[in-house]
Design a protein around this motif. Structure first.
Motif, short mmCIF file in Angstrom:
data_model
loop_
_atom_site.label_atom_id
_atom_site.label_comp_id
_atom_site.label_asym_id
_atom_site.label_seq_id
_atom_site.Cartn_x
_atom_site.Cartn_y
_atom_site.Cartn_z
N ILE A 135 -15.70 -76.68 63.88
CA ILE A 135 -14.44 -76.33 64.55
C ILE A 135 -13.33 -76.12 63.53
O ILE A 135 -12.57 -75.15 63.61
CB ILE A 135 -14.05 -77.40 65.59
CG1 ILE A 135 -15.02 -77.35 66.76
CG2 ILE A 135 -12.60 -77.21 66.06
CD1 ILE A 135 -14.91 -78.50 67.72
N LYS A 136 -13.25 -77.00 62.54
CA LYS A 136 -12.23 -76.85 61.50
C LYS A 136 -12.40 -75.53 60.76
O LYS A 136 -11.43 -74.82 60.49
CB LYS A 136 -12.31 -78.01 60.50
CG LYS A 136 -11.80 -79.32 61.02
CD LYS A 136 -11.95 -80.39 59.94
CE LYS A 136 -11.57 -81.76 60.41
NZ LYS A 136 -11.79 -82.79 59.37
N THR A 137 -13.64 -75.19 60.45
CA THR A 137 -13.93 -73.95 59.74
C THR A 137 -13.52 -72.75 60.59
O THR A 137 -12.89 -71.80 60.10
CB THR A 137 -15.42 -73.87 59.38
OG1 THR A 137 -15.77 -74.99 58.58
CG2 THR A 137 -15.75 -72.59 58.64
N ILE A 138 -13.89 -72.77 61.87
CA ILE A 138 -13.55 -71.66 62.76
C ILE A 138 -12.05 -71.51 62.90
O ILE A 138 -11.51 -70.39 62.90
CB ILE A 138 -14.23 -71.84 64.13
CG1 ILE A 138 -15.75 -71.67 63.99
CG2 ILE A 138 -13.67 -70.88 65.17
CD1 ILE A 138 -16.55 -72.04 65.21
N LEU A 139 -11.33 -72.63 63.02
CA LEU A 139 -9.87 -72.58 63.16
C LEU A 139 -9.20 -71.96 61.94
O LEU A 139 -8.13 -71.35 62.05
CB LEU A 139 -9.31 -73.97 63.42
CG LEU A 139 -9.59 -74.55 64.80
CD1 LEU A 139 -9.14 -76.01 64.87
CD2 LEU A 139 -8.89 -73.74 65.88
N ALA A 140 -9.82 -72.08 60.78
CA ALA A 140 -9.23 -71.55 59.55
C ALA A 140 -9.50 -70.06 59.37
O ALA A 140 -8.86 -69.41 58.54
CB ALA A 140 -9.78 -72.34 58.35
N ILE A 141 -10.41 -69.49 60.14
CA ILE A 141 -10.77 -68.08 59.99
C ILE A 141 -9.76 -67.20 60.72
O ILE A 141 -9.44 -67.45 61.88
CB ILE A 141 -12.20 -67.84 60.52
CG1 ILE A 141 -13.20 -68.61 59.66
CG2 ILE A 141 -12.53 -66.35 60.54
CD1 ILE A 141 -14.60 -68.61 60.22
N GLU A 142 -9.30 -66.17 60.05
CA GLU A 142 -8.32 -65.25 60.65
C GLU A 142 -8.95 -63.90 61.03
O GLU A 142 -8.29 -63.08 61.64
CB GLU A 142 -7.16 -65.01 59.67
CG GLU A 142 -6.36 -66.26 59.35
CD GLU A 142 -5.66 -66.85 60.57
OE1 GLU A 142 -5.29 -66.09 61.48
OE2 GLU A 142 -5.49 -68.08 60.61
N ASN A 143 -10.20 -63.69 60.70
CA ASN A 143 -10.88 -62.43 60.96
C ASN A 143 -11.31 -62.39 62.43
O ASN A 143 -12.27 -63.05 62.84
CB ASN A 143 -12.08 -62.31 60.02
CG ASN A 143 -12.83 -61.01 60.20
OD1 ASN A 143 -12.89 -60.45 61.28
ND2 ASN A 143 -13.45 -60.56 59.12
N SER A 144 -10.62 -61.57 63.24
CA SER A 144 -10.89 -61.53 64.68
C SER A 144 -12.29 -60.98 64.99
O SER A 144 -12.91 -61.39 65.98
CB SER A 144 -9.82 -60.74 65.42
OG SER A 144 -9.81 -59.40 64.97
N ASP A 145 -12.79 -60.06 64.16
CA ASP A 145 -14.14 -59.53 64.38
C ASP A 145 -15.18 -60.63 64.21
O ASP A 145 -16.13 -60.74 65.00
CB ASP A 145 -14.45 -58.38 63.42
CG ASP A 145 -13.64 -57.13 63.73
OD1 ASP A 145 -13.24 -56.95 64.90
OD2 ASP A 145 -13.41 -56.33 62.79
N PHE A 146 -15.00 -61.45 63.19
CA PHE A 146 -15.93 -62.54 62.95
C PHE A 146 -15.87 -63.56 64.09
O PHE A 146 -16.90 -64.00 64.59
CB PHE A 146 -15.63 -63.23 61.62
CG PHE A 146 -16.56 -64.38 61.34
CD1 PHE A 146 -17.85 -64.15 60.88
CD2 PHE A 146 -16.15 -65.69 61.56
CE1 PHE A 146 -18.70 -65.21 60.64
CE2 PHE A 146 -17.01 -66.74 61.32
CZ PHE A 146 -18.29 -66.51 60.86
N ILE A 147 -14.66 -63.88 64.53
CA ILE A 147 -14.49 -64.83 65.64
C ILE A 147 -15.18 -64.30 66.89
O ILE A 147 -15.85 -65.05 67.61
CB ILE A 147 -13.00 -65.11 65.91
CG1 ILE A 147 -12.36 -65.82 64.71
CG2 ILE A 147 -12.81 -65.93 67.18
CD1 ILE A 147 -12.93 -67.19 64.40
N GLN A 148 -15.06 -62.99 67.15
CA GLN A 148 -15.71 -62.39 68.32
C GLN A 148 -17.23 -62.49 68.19
O GLN A 148 -17.93 -62.77 69.16
CB GLN A 148 -15.28 -60.94 68.49
CG GLN A 148 -15.81 -60.33 69.79
CD GLN A 148 -15.34 -61.09 71.01
OE1 GLN A 148 -14.15 -61.32 71.20
NE2 GLN A 148 -16.27 -61.51 71.86
N LYS A 149 -17.76 -62.28 66.99
CA LYS A 149 -19.21 -62.41 66.77
C LYS A 149 -19.67 -63.84 67.03
O LYS A 149 -20.72 -64.06 67.63
CB LYS A 149 -19.57 -61.98 65.35
CG LYS A 149 -19.50 -60.50 65.13
CD LYS A 149 -19.85 -60.13 63.70
CE LYS A 149 -19.65 -58.65 63.46
NZ LYS A 149 -19.91 -58.28 62.07
N VAL A 150 -18.90 -64.82 66.59
CA VAL A 150 -19.23 -66.22 66.83
C VAL A 150 -19.20 -66.50 68.33
O VAL A 150 -20.11 -67.13 68.87
CB VAL A 150 -18.29 -67.17 66.06
CG1 VAL A 150 -18.50 -68.61 66.48
CG2 VAL A 150 -18.49 -67.01 64.56
#
Length: 72
Positions: A11-26
């Motif tokens: 969760i901490k790692t995901i919260l630090a990611i700003e790439n919306s494409d990557f977040i959508q893939k996750v």
């Protein structure tokens, strides 16, 4: 590391990611990894379902109206 610690770190790692494409893939991955209800059934429940499918495949059917009359 136990499962709870791993979840928190993820969760901490995901919260630090700003790439919306990557977040959508996750998000897409998580949504496709939902639990299959079949794996949650007991052996007897699975056997009953398989027996019902076999009966339907062999032509043993009851109309809906007939079923309703039977249970009411």
């Amino acid at each position: 590391m136990d499962i709870q610690s791993t979840k928190i770190e993820l969760i901490k790692t995901i919260l630090a990611i700003e790439n919306s494409d990557f977040i959508q893939k996750v998000a897409d991955f998580v949504n496709t990894e939902k639990v299959d209800f079949w794996n949650e059934l007991s052996t007897s429940e699975k056997n009953e379902i398989k027996e019902g499918i076999n009966e339907l495949d062999s032509g043993k059917r009851v109309s809906f109206d007939s079923f309703l009359k039977k249970i009411s």
